[in-house]
Write a protein that holds these residues in place. Structure first.
Motif, PDB file in Angstrom:
ATOM      1  N   ASN A  80       0.811  -1.222   0.000  1.00  9.29           N
ATOM      2  CA  ASN A  80       0.000   0.000   0.000  1.00  9.29           C
ATOM      3  C   ASN A  80       0.843   1.271   0.000  1.00  9.29           C
ATOM      4  N   GLY A  81       1.742   1.367  -0.943  1.00 12.25           N
ATOM      5  CA  GLY A  81       2.554   2.577  -1.038  1.00 12.25           C
ATOM      6  C   GLY A  81       3.453   2.745   0.170  1.00 12.25           C
ATOM      7  N   ALA A  83       3.073   1.880   3.295  1.00  9.96           N
ATOM      8  CA  ALA A  83       2.373   2.455   4.440  1.00  9.96           C
ATOM      9  C   ALA A  83       3.136   2.231   5.745  1.00  9.96           C
ATOM     10  N   GLU A  84       3.593   0.992   5.977  1.00 11.29           N
ATOM     11  CA  GLU A  84       4.275   0.707   7.250  1.00 11.29           C
ATOM     12  C   GLU A  84       5.618   1.412   7.309  1.00 11.29           C
ATOM     13  N   LEU A  86       6.459   4.179   5.852  1.00 12.42           N
ATOM     14  CA  LEU A  86       6.246   5.607   6.076  1.00 12.42           C
ATOM     15  C   LEU A  86       6.036   5.901   7.559  1.00 12.42           C
ATOM     16  N   ARG A  87       5.260   5.042   8.211  1.00  9.49           N
ATOM     17  CA  ARG A  87       5.045   5.255   9.646  1.00  9.49           C
ATOM     18  C   ARG A  87       6.370   5.219  10.388  1.00  9.49           C
ATOM     19  N   ARG A  90       8.478   8.273   9.680  1.00  8.63           N
ATOM     20  CA  ARG A  90       7.941   9.455  10.340  1.00  8.63           C
ATOM     21  C   ARG A  90       8.278   9.439  11.815  1.00  8.63           C
ATOM     22  N   ILE A  97       5.014  14.965   6.919  1.00 10.40           N
ATOM     23  CA  ILE A  97       3.805  14.327   6.388  1.00 10.40           C
ATOM     24  C   ILE A  97       3.679  14.455   4.865  1.00 10.40           C
ATOM     25  N   PRO A  98       3.982  15.612   4.249  1.00  8.67           N
ATOM     26  CA  PRO A  98       3.759  15.682   2.797  1.00  8.67           C
ATOM     27  C   PRO A  98       4.697  14.800   1.976  1.00  8.67           C
ATOM     28  N   VAL A 100       5.505  11.763   0.720  1.00  8.20           N
ATOM     29  CA  VAL A 100       5.054  10.387   0.569  1.00  8.20           C
ATOM     30  C   VAL A 100       5.236   9.872  -0.846  1.00  8.20           C
ATOM     31  N   SER A 101       5.882  10.666  -1.666  1.00  6.91           N
ATOM     32  CA  SER A 101       5.997  10.280  -3.070  1.00  6.91           C
ATOM     33  C   SER A 101       6.729   8.943  -3.208  1.00  6.91           C
ATOM     34  N   TYR A 102       6.239   8.104  -4.094  1.00 10.46           N
ATOM     35  CA  TYR A 102       6.773   6.747  -4.222  1.00 10.46           C
ATOM     36  C   TYR A 102       6.993   6.420  -5.690  1.00 10.46           C
ATOM     37  N   ASP A 103       8.192   6.009  -6.041  1.00  8.17           N
ATOM     38  CA  ASP A 103       8.470   5.610  -7.423  1.00  8.17           C
ATOM     39  C   ASP A 103       8.951   4.174  -7.447  1.00  8.17           C
ATOM     40  N   ASP A 104       8.307   3.379  -8.259  1.00 13.07           N
ATOM     41  CA  ASP A 104       8.664   1.974  -8.386  1.00 13.07           C
ATOM     42  C   ASP A 104       9.631   1.822  -9.558  1.00 13.07           C
ATOM     43  N   ASP A 140      11.744   2.685  -4.930  1.00 14.53           N
ATOM     44  CA  ASP A 140      11.713   1.258  -4.658  1.00 14.53           C
ATOM     45  C   ASP A 140      12.543   0.522  -5.709  1.00 14.53           C
TER      46      ASP A 140
END
Lengths: 375, 183
Positions: A80-81, A83-84, A86-87, A90, A97-98, A100-104, A140
């Motif tokens: 999920n992008g 998610a874990e 990122l937590r 952080r 918070i802003p 979150v950009s993700y490139d595969d 990634d």
């Protein structure tokens, strides 16, 4: 450089060189004094095959269960992008918070060719390094490249590079557990050195683009499962020392010339494969050739080198095979036979052996006392 | 929003009767593509791919529905997070709607709540309304940038791709030996 390439080619025989990966590059650092290993690695010899051909197969490689477990944990952390992840970032590093950009980067337009992926990694990282704040946070599966022994090697890392405050960090996801804040020291050490390979490769890539090494942080983020759960936890790991070791090892591979120059000119580890890939060289002859290159066996080799059983067999009766601690204590006493002779007084120590001999005699006396023998 | 097969089967298990093994969903996209290419628009909708914003290629491991507008099916750099947060809001809303949410629903909501700042303290004392509010708050931060990227990419996709390409993505065509053969 041509000479040395031709020479290494002759040592390897008529087969393409083995590709390195982060694991093998990391293994280079474990025994820097071993000429046998240095030459084999520089020439790109298929060591597992060579070792089993001369009768000392090493049961090497990762277990399938470990690989599956590793992949499942990695997929969970990145689901999920991320998610874990990122937590964790952080909480641990104060990632805003802003961001979150993700490139595969595992596929480029549905293709997995290394060349394409590397080109795309380059272009994305260049953009991120050049632009200010918002040009990507998580990358990634970037495909990195590192020069090993003058040859470019693609590194297929299961990592994420992430960018915080203009610096890149390497995230390494490992599936060994951190229990009560403690993890297996050997595994952490192995992870640290592998991450250092990635840091080095990323620095090399950015250096080609004219960015200094400080753009990649020397702290890597290690993500592991916590206690007995599947919940990931992140730790910062400083790999400064590993970077120095790696840098030295890699530059040593570049200077392989002098090492190869010391070997007899006819030396080759060629298996003499025929069309069907069946080796024809007499194993004994090949083993003799392997023996001409000096090795430095230590018990640690069993964890990292495919040639370990051959070298252990060869080093039987040598004090080096007892481990580094014992070998250091014994100094100039090289064989076990000699150590025993010095201990019971049947041999007279040479000047440089006097200290070790005194220790040995003392040890022998204590042993006799403990065992209740009167001498 | 486009979602991974694993999430689909978890949602299905939490809120609907019956199980969809996620393994069965993996080959679905290819079957749908084949079906569409042999008889375009023969069915009211197809399960199709989400497209990556930059290259308009099929995004790895995501399923979408063909009747959704293009800008919902495009995945920009911020979209994975935006989709995650939107999914969290939907799950929290569904959680409020059903009478007695089972353990599967609890688990699903916690999986979202755990990774959203300020959503919940622990798995035991989760409040779906708070989860939705927290997700909404973070969503606000990303929504505008993400929408801009998606709209631009969707416009490009509509201009450049044929019908099948719009649904299932375009694959980069390699010219000759370049790329594929070289290591």
């Amino acid at each position: 450089m041509h000479d040395i390439d031709a020479r290494l080619g002759r040592i390897r025989g008529d087969v393409p060189p083995q590709a390195h990966n982060a694991r093998t590059i990391a293994a280079l650092t474990s025994n820097p004094g071993c000429a046998r290993r240095a030459i084999m690695d520089a020439a790109g010899i298929d060591k597992p095959r060579l070792a089993s051909y001369i009768g000392f197969p090493a049961p090497f490689g990762q277990s399938q269960f470990a690989i599956t477990r590793g992949n499942a944990f990695e997929a969970q952390v990145k689901a999920n992008g991320c998610a874990e992840l990122l937590r964790l970032l952080r909480e641990q590093l104060g990632l805003p918070i802003p961001e979150v950009s993700y490139d595969d980067l595992e596929e480029v337009g549905g293709h997995r060719s290394q060349h394409l992926r590397h080109a795309r990694t380059r272009s994305l990282l260049t953009r991120a390094a050049g632009a200010g704040g918002d040009a990507g946070t998580l990358f990634d599966h970037p495909l990195l490249r590192l020069d090993v022994g003058g040859r470019p090697v693609y590194l297929e890392p299961d990592l994420i590079a992430f960018r915080l405050g203009g610096r890149f960090h390497v995230v390494e996801i490992k599936s060994f557990a951190v229990i009560d804040g403690q993890a297996d020291g050997d595994k952490v050490a192995a992870a640290a050195i592998q991450s250092a390979v990635y840091v080095l490769a990323m620095r090399q890539l950015l250096a080609e683009l004219g960015t200094g090494p400080e753009a990649v942080a020397r702290e890597v983020v290690l993500v592991c499962p916590e206690n007995f759960s599947n919940r990931p936890v992140a730790t910062l790991l400083d790999v400064r020392q590993q970077l120095t070791v790696l840098g030295r090892q890699l530059s040593r591979l570049d200077r392989i010339e002098s090492l190869v120059g010391l070997q007899p000119p006819g030396l080759t580890f060629d298996l003499e494969l025929d069309q069907a890939g069946v080796p024809h060289r007499p194993a004994a002859e090949l083993a003799d050739d392997v023996r001409t290159v000096p090795a430095r066996y230590a018990p640690e080799c069993l964890a990292s080198c495919e040639m370990c059983f051959f070298c252990r067999d060869e080093a039987r009766g040598q004090t080096a095979a007892l481990g580094r601690a014992a070998a250091d204590e014994l100094g100039a006493v090289h064989s076990v036979q000699m150590a025993l002779g010095l201990a019971d007084g049947t041999l007279t120590p040479a000047d440089d052996q006097a200290e070790a001999a005194a220790l040995l005699r003392e040890a022998a006396r204590l042993r006799r006392e403990c065992l209740g023998e009167t001498a | 929003m486009p979602a991974a097969p694993k999430l689909l089967s978890a949602v299905n298990e939490a809120f609907f009767a019956g199980l969809i093994p996620s393994a069965r969903l993996t080959s679905l996209r290819r079957d749908e593509e084949r079906s569409f290419r042999s008889a375009p628009f023969a069915r009211p909708y197809y399960l199709c791919a989400a497209l990556t914003a930059e290259l308009l290629a099929p995004a790895r491991g995501l399923l979408a529905v063909s009747t959704w507008p293009m800008d919902r099916r495009v995945i920009g750099p911020l979209s994975p997070r935006v989709n995650y947060l939107s999914a969290a809001i939907r799950v929290a809303e569904s959680f409020l709607r059903i009478r007695s949410p089972g353990p599967a629903a609890q688990r699903l909501l916690w999986r979202f709540a755990a990774n959203i700042p300020g959503a919940a303290d622990g798995a035991r004392n989760m409040d779906p309304a708070t989860v939705a509010r927290a997700a909404q708050a973070e969503l606000q931060v990303h929504a505008d940038d993400d929408r801009a990227a998606r709209t631009a990419a969707a416009g490009r996709a509509r201009r450049q791709l044929d019908d099948a390409g719009q649904l299932f993505g375009s694959r980069l065509r390699l010219t000759g030996q370049a790329g594929a053969g070289r290591a």
